[in-house]
Structure formats: structure tokens, C-alpha cells
Design a protein around this motif. Structure first.
Motif, short mmCIF file in Angstrom:
data_model
loop_
_atom_site.label_atom_id
_atom_site.label_comp_id
_atom_site.label_asym_id
_atom_site.label_seq_id
_atom_site.Cartn_x
_atom_site.Cartn_y
_atom_site.Cartn_z
N MET A 129 0.81 -1.31 -0.14
CA MET A 129 0.09 -0.13 0.05
C MET A 129 0.96 1.28 0.05
O MET A 129 1.79 1.32 0.65
CB MET A 129 -0.86 -0.03 1.29
CG MET A 129 -1.98 0.95 1.55
SD MET A 129 -2.75 0.98 2.85
CE MET A 129 -3.21 -0.78 2.95
N ILE A 130 0.67 2.15 -0.90
CA ILE A 130 1.33 3.35 -0.98
C ILE A 130 0.84 4.43 -0.12
O ILE A 130 -0.24 4.79 -0.63
CB ILE A 130 1.67 3.73 -2.43
CG1 ILE A 130 2.38 2.56 -3.36
CG2 ILE A 130 2.36 5.31 -2.55
CD1 ILE A 130 2.17 2.62 -4.81
N LEU A 185 -7.32 6.00 -6.39
CA LEU A 185 -7.80 4.46 -5.86
C LEU A 185 -8.38 3.84 -7.25
O LEU A 185 -9.22 4.48 -7.79
CB LEU A 185 -8.63 4.43 -4.80
CG LEU A 185 -8.05 5.04 -3.60
CD1 LEU A 185 -9.20 4.74 -2.31
CD2 LEU A 185 -6.89 4.28 -3.29
N GLU A 219 -0.94 9.99 -4.39
CA GLU A 219 -0.67 8.65 -4.42
C GLU A 219 -1.67 7.73 -5.14
O GLU A 219 -2.75 8.41 -5.50
CB GLU A 219 -0.47 8.25 -2.85
CG GLU A 219 -1.86 8.15 -2.20
CD GLU A 219 -1.74 8.23 -0.60
OE1 GLU A 219 -0.56 8.86 -0.21
OE2 GLU A 219 -2.72 7.74 -0.07
N ASN A 234 -3.16 3.87 -5.56
CA ASN A 234 -3.24 2.41 -5.19
C ASN A 234 -4.13 1.59 -5.82
O ASN A 234 -5.50 2.06 -6.09
CB ASN A 234 -3.55 2.68 -3.56
CG ASN A 234 -2.36 2.82 -3.01
OD1 ASN A 234 -1.43 2.01 -2.61
ND2 ASN A 234 -2.21 3.86 -2.00
N TYR A 281 -6.56 1.18 4.92
CA TYR A 281 -6.01 2.47 4.03
C TYR A 281 -6.63 3.45 4.30
O TYR A 281 -6.12 4.81 4.71
CB TYR A 281 -5.78 2.19 2.53
CG TYR A 281 -5.48 3.30 1.55
CD1 TYR A 281 -4.28 4.08 1.57
CD2 TYR A 281 -6.70 3.95 0.84
CE1 TYR A 281 -4.05 4.76 0.68
CE2 TYR A 281 -6.33 5.24 0.44
CZ TYR A 281 -5.07 5.72 0.23
OH TYR A 281 -4.84 6.69 -0.44
#
Ligand code: RP5
Length: 166
Positions: free
Chosen positions: A1-2, A12, A37, A39, A53
């Protein structure tokens, strides 16, 4: 997970297969130097990871979360159920229904937990990123200037040659 603590936007998606379309959110945010970010976290297939998350998301200063999902798309609604950060949802144009399934799943949220739903596929992804940019521009003069320039350049490109034959 970033997790990128400098991120202003989270991107996402429900599957790696969404990335060729969702990456246009990243390239659009790059134009405005907005940190993000990205993911892959499926609402159905790794729900516990998504909840984990979202616990990090609520402790940070993210301005928007862009969610792309196809088929029986629930990602945006599940994310919105766990945060008050604006959720910008994009239905992915997966087969066999080319995104109509995801559009209806996403846009037909019952009253109480909203998500903002954008167009199916790439235009929706680009517009979700531009909408996130508009949210950030309310507080960030630099981003506001870049967004105004982007709009002016877009208009200039469309008006410098109006001959439809080339
Ligand atoms: C959704 O199902 C994903 O967002 C994707 O658009 C679609 C297909 O996923 P894969 O079968 O390619 O992993 O959850």
C-alpha cells in the motif's frame, strides 16, 4: 500500500486493469504539480486492506479522493462511507456493458453519503483530476494560476485553427 504524506489527492482503483485509464488522473495532476498517491484496492476483493488504508487517509490532509471502478462498482461509495473528504468517482468502461453498469452503480447513491460521479472512462478521469485541482485552487494561488493558464491554452488551441478539415 502506497502512502505519500505529501499527497493532496489519492487515486484509487478496483483493479490493475483500470490503470491504463486511471493514469490520466496522475498525468493531469502532474500538470499542476499536485502531489498524489495511487493504489489498487478493491472494495470487494480486499476490503480489509481498503479499511486499513482509509484509516491512514483520515489522519492526513488529502483534499480529494478519485476512485475508478468498473462492473458492479462499489469502491467510491465504500470510500465515502469512511471519510468526509470529497470522493470523485469515475465509472470504468469494462466489458461487457462498457461502463453503463458502473455508471449506474456509482451515480445511484442513496441519500446521505454522496459521491460526485464523472463521465465513463478517460474523459471522466481527466475531469475528476481537474475537479480536484479546482478544489485545491480555492486555497492555493499557484495552482489557481496554473489552472487559469491551462484553460486559456486549451481555448487558444481550439481557436487558432477552426478549419475542421485540418
Ligand atoms: C472492478 O472490476 C475493477 O475496477 C475493474 O474495472 C473490473 C474488472 O476487474 P479485473 O477483473 O480486471 O480485475 O472491480
Amino acid at each position: 500500500m502506497i502512502v505519500n504524506n505529501d499527497a493532496q489527492v489519492a487515486i484509487l482503483m478496483g483493479s490493475k486493469s483500470d490503470w491504463p485509464v486511471m493514469e490520466h488522473a496522475a498525468t493531469t495532476l502532474d500538470k499542476f504539480n499536485i502531489a498524489y498517491e495511487a493504489n489498487v484496492i478493491s472494495a470487494h476483493r480486499c476490503h480489509d486492506h481498503l479499511v486499513e488504508y482509509l484509516n491512514t487517509v483520515n489522519q492526513r490532509e488529502l483534499k480529494a479522493i478519485i476512485c475508478g471502478a468498473g462492473l458492479a462498482a462499489h469502491l467510491a461509495g465504500v470510500v465515502a462511507s469512511k471519510t468526509i473528504i470529497p470522493v470523485l468517482a469515475v465509472p470504468m468502461d469494462a466489458k461487457p456493458l462498457d461502463g453503463l453498469d458502473a455508471l449506474l452503480s456509482t451515480v445511484q447513491m442513496p441519500g446521505g453519503i454522496p459521491v460526485a460521479t464523472f463521465a465513463i472512462g478517460k474523459p471522466g478521469v481527466v475531469n475528476a483530476a481537474l475537479f480536484a485541482t479546482s478544489i485545491i485552487a480555492r486555497e492555493d494561488v499557484d495552482v489557481r494560476g496554473k489552472l487559469s493558464t491551462f484553460r486559456a491554452d486549451q481555448t487558444a488551441k481550439l481557436t487558432e485553427n477552426t478549419d475542421p478539415r485540418g
